[in-house]
Design an enzyme around this catalytic site. Structure first.
Site: not given
Length: 276
Positions: A181, A227, A239
């Site tokens: 990510c 994240h 993502h």
């Protein structure tokens, strides 16, 4: 011969948490990128710091550290690989064998020699000459976008992020061969000449500043616990996720009515960040 600076001479050099192949990979440093060699650790390993401030340990066999070669490399203008992957040839021509392949984001040096039609003659980190297809390279200096062209830069950030769609998830990765990510978000910005924090958090000393989530625009960043994602507009974000069933770079929505809505992320946004 070891100097303070070194250049990565392999397509992808794993940056490890500590000097062992068994250690966690915290990042990948790509061909042509410079690192600061902080110290030699155990035999065959060095502690380094990347140009964007990330630290870890790498195998020394992946570094060009001869002082003369490093200084020459620093003086040369660079091309950046903009295609997902680019082959390097000793002799130009599609039918000729290639030496190796470089992932998007890698750097090669520009040569003062004219290449054949459709080809650029380049210099490699060890000084060798080689050839690469013109359409797969862009002058690194052209990556920088003036601040006054905000809308243009935002659009370009989104377009670049979308080129990574369906790339498989790889912890610590940041290439079209596998990416995580923060690797995705940091590479998208780096391909525009902007170094942001490699981790999934806003960190002092980097250009991303926190903004209200309600003010997020395309090209801005969304943060969740452990994240991060890049907002592309229309309540959608891109993502890289290791979630079962997706496992890679995908687009999800913040709209609870959308089919690709992820409540686990939409309900846990911790911050939004912007360089603008």
């Amino acid at each position: 011969m070891w100097n303070n600076s070194a250049v990565v001479k392999v397509p992808v050099l794993k940056l490890k948490e500590y000097p062992s192949e068994e250690a966690e990979t915290v990042d990948e440093v790509l061909y042509g990128m410079e690192v600061l060699v902080r110290e030699r650790t155990i035999k065959g390993w060095a502690s380094v710091e990347t140009s964007y401030g990330y630290r870890g340990c790498v195998r020394t066999e992946g570094l060009e550290a001869h002082e003369w070669n490093v200084r020459r490399w620093q003086k040369l203008s660079k091309y950046v690989v903009v295609s997902p992957s680019a082959d390097v040839f000793e002799v130009p021509g599609y039918k000729n064998p290639y030496l190796f392949s470089l992932p998007r984001g890698s750097l090669v040096a520009a040569s003062d020699q004219e290449g054949q039609a459709g080809w650029n003659q380049v210099r490699l980190s060890d000084g060798r000459g080689a050839y690469m297809r013109k359409g797969q390279l862009r002058p690194a200096a052209a990556l920088h976008c003036p601040a006054e062209q905000e809308e243009k830069l935002r659009e370009s950030l989104v377009r670049t992020a979308l080129t990574y769609l369906y790339t498989p998830y790889r912890w610590g990765g940041k290439t079209p061969w596998g990416i995580d990510c923060s690797g995705l978000c940091s590479m998208v910005y780096l391909l525009h000449g902007i170094a942001i924090n490699r981790d999934a958090k806003i960190k002092k000393g980097y250009p991303v500043k926190e903004i209200p989530v309600c003010r997020v625009k395309p090209g801005d960043l969304l943060y969740f616990p452990g994240h991060m994602a890049l907002y592309i507009g229309g309540l959608n974000y891109i993502h890289s996720t290791g979630r079962t069933g997706q496992d890679g770079v995908v687009i999800n929505s913040l709209n609870h009515m959308a089919e690709d809505y992820r409540e686990d992320l939409a309900s846990t946004i911790t911050a939004a960040g912007s360089i603008f």
